[in-house]
Write an enzyme that holds these catalytic residues in place. Structure first.
Site, PDB file in Angstrom:
ATOM      1  N   VAL A  96      97.067  54.231  28.964  1.00  0.00           N
ATOM      2  CA  VAL A  96      96.481  53.025  29.538  1.00  0.00           C
ATOM      3  C   VAL A  96      95.827  52.144  28.482  1.00  0.00           C
ATOM      4  O   VAL A  96      95.874  50.915  28.585  1.00  0.00           O
ATOM      5  CB  VAL A  96      95.480  53.374  30.664  1.00  0.00           C
ATOM      6  CG1 VAL A  96      94.215  54.027  30.117  1.00  0.00           C
ATOM      7  CG2 VAL A  96      95.122  52.118  31.461  1.00  0.00           C
ATOM      8  N   ASP A 174      92.198  57.042  36.516  1.00  0.00           N
ATOM      9  CA  ASP A 174      91.802  58.430  36.736  1.00  0.00           C
ATOM     10  C   ASP A 174      92.361  59.312  35.634  1.00  0.00           C
ATOM     11  O   ASP A 174      93.404  59.019  35.052  1.00  0.00           O
ATOM     12  CB  ASP A 174      92.315  58.928  38.090  1.00  0.00           C
ATOM     13  CG  ASP A 174      93.841  58.846  38.195  1.00  0.00           C
ATOM     14  OD1 ASP A 174      94.500  59.868  37.959  1.00  0.00           O
ATOM     15  OD2 ASP A 174      94.367  57.760  38.510  1.00  0.00           O
ATOM     16  N   GLY A 315      99.310  57.816  35.929  1.00  0.00           N
ATOM     17  CA  GLY A 315      97.907  57.638  36.308  1.00  0.00           C
ATOM     18  C   GLY A 315      97.172  56.859  35.242  1.00  0.00           C
ATOM     19  O   GLY A 315      97.757  56.036  34.538  1.00  0.00           O
ATOM     20  N   GLU A 316      95.875  57.074  35.135  1.00  0.00           N
ATOM     21  CA  GLU A 316      95.003  56.437  34.143  1.00  0.00           C
ATOM     22  C   GLU A 316      94.751  54.956  34.408  1.00  0.00           C
ATOM     23  O   GLU A 316      93.932  54.347  33.734  1.00  0.00           O
ATOM     24  CB  GLU A 316      95.578  56.570  32.718  1.00  0.00           C
ATOM     25  CG  GLU A 316      95.818  57.968  32.237  1.00  0.00           C
ATOM     26  CD  GLU A 316      96.397  58.011  30.826  1.00  0.00           C
ATOM     27  OE1 GLU A 316      96.513  56.940  30.175  1.00  0.00           O
ATOM     28  OE2 GLU A 316      96.741  59.114  30.364  1.00  0.00           O
ATOM     29  N   GLY A 317      95.456  54.347  35.360  1.00  0.00           N
ATOM     30  CA  GLY A 317      95.446  52.896  35.506  1.00  0.00           C
ATOM     31  C   GLY A 317      96.614  52.255  34.790  1.00  0.00           C
ATOM     32  O   GLY A 317      96.721  51.031  34.743  1.00  0.00           O
TER      33      GLY A 317
END
Length: 344
Positions: A96, A174, A315-317
């Site tokens: 991200v 996340d 994930g992670e954005g």
């Protein structure tokens, strides 16, 4: 159950934006979803055209999930990866952070519930810790009631900090091995779905691994029973990160600030958050479609259509930040295209 009041985007401004879009140098509706997003941004910001999408902020809520302590086979990676990834975020080398730089977005990572104390990580990352890990949801609650409240309020406070500092768009990220299992549990419990319909491959488990996740989720859902109160649901089947994410997206709506939801974890938290603030989804967009089936169920329930579909599951954005370019394009269409009335 407490209910949180949320203002509504300006419907009159949205109508004005759509009229202007219809009058641009193109066939009516020819720019499809870009036009819808442009009108949505106008309603959110209360002006036509909306301001440039310049200040986008990602907040990654990191934490360990107890299910990977008792059932490490639900993930393709060991739980120690969560702590190791915090260092990668701090050095700017995570997925991200790399992708956010491409669109000018800022990334902030917070240790909400990582199992270990990482003294070498900057204090501003460690200052928000609620607890070490969470309970294993197949045999016990994830959090105590006071921990849920603390994490939820923490998420709201972080949203306030980012908005007060100038954020125009917020993205919840996340990081935590086992988070797709927790997200699936929240979606299944919220929507009354069986485990087999919401469980995916997460970090990349095979079919045997997916079957193990289904069995774990069956046990968690049976143990928790029917839970209606959103905060109690987060305590029973969620995590400190999920509670913080829920508070984050709710407070963004309270503050009339657009949110780009990311993958299954942020959408699961948003689904629970909606029950606390029913009008909050009016301020949320779905950045992308995850490969996790639980996200599809959550998006349908929230009435959101993903902007992108790239087959992502990191994930992670990381998926949502890639939708920022689309928002910038939508804004530019309305702000910079000529009008049909001016053609000679």
């Amino acid at each position: 159950m407490r209910s949180i009041e949320v203002p509504l985007p300006d419907a009159g401004v949205e109508r004005e934006a759509r009229r202007r879009l219809d009058g641009l140098v193109k066939p009516v509706g020819a720019l499809g979803r870009l036009e819808e997003l442009a009108a949505w941004l106008c309603a959110a910001h209360g002006t036509v055209p909306p301001p440039p999408v310049d200040d986008v902020r990602v907040v990654v809520f990191a934490g360990d999930h107890g299910i990977t302590r008792t059932r490490p086979d639900v993930s393709a990676y060991p739980r120690q990866i969560t702590a190791a990834m915090l260092r990668t975020f701090v050095t700017g080398k995570s997925g991200v952070t790399v992708l956010a730089r491409q669109v000018g977005a800022r990334v902030r990572v917070l240790d909400i519930a990582v199992d270990v104390d990482l003294d070498h990580i900057p204090e501003e990352v460690r200052a928000f810790k609620v607890r070490h890990g969470s309970g294993s949801i197949d045999v016990e609650d994830a959090l105590a009631p006071d921990e849920v409240e603390r994490a939820f309020d923490l998420g709201r406070a972080v949203a306030d900090e980012e908005i007060d500092a100038g954020a125009q768009v917020l993205i919840p990220g996340d990081m935590g091995i086992g988070n797709s299992t927790v997200a699936a549990a929240l979606v299944a419990a919220s929507l009354g779905l069986p485990a087999d319909e919401v469980v995916g491959t997460g970090t990349g488990v095979d079919e045997d691994g997916r079957a193990r996740k289904v069995a774990v989720l069956d046990a968690a859902l049976a143990r928790a029973g029917h839970v209606e109160d959103p905060l109690s649901l987060l305590a029973a089947l969620g995590s400190a990160c999920a509670a913080a994410t829920a508070g984050f997206v709710v407070q963004a709506a309270v503050r009339a600030t657009p949110v780009l939801l990311d993958g299954v974890f942020s959408c699961a938290a948003a689904l629970v958050a909606r029950d606390l603030a029913p009008d909050a989804p009016r301020w949320w967009l779905a950045g992308h479609r995850s490969t996790e089936p639980a996200q599809g169920h959550a998006l349908k329930a929230l009435g959101l259509e993903p902007i992108l579909d790239l087959g992502l599951r990191l994930g992670e954005g990381s998926g949502a930040v890639q939708a920022v370019s689309v928002l910038k394009a939508a804004r530019a269409v309305l702000a910079e295209m000529g009008a049909l009335a001016d053609l000679t």
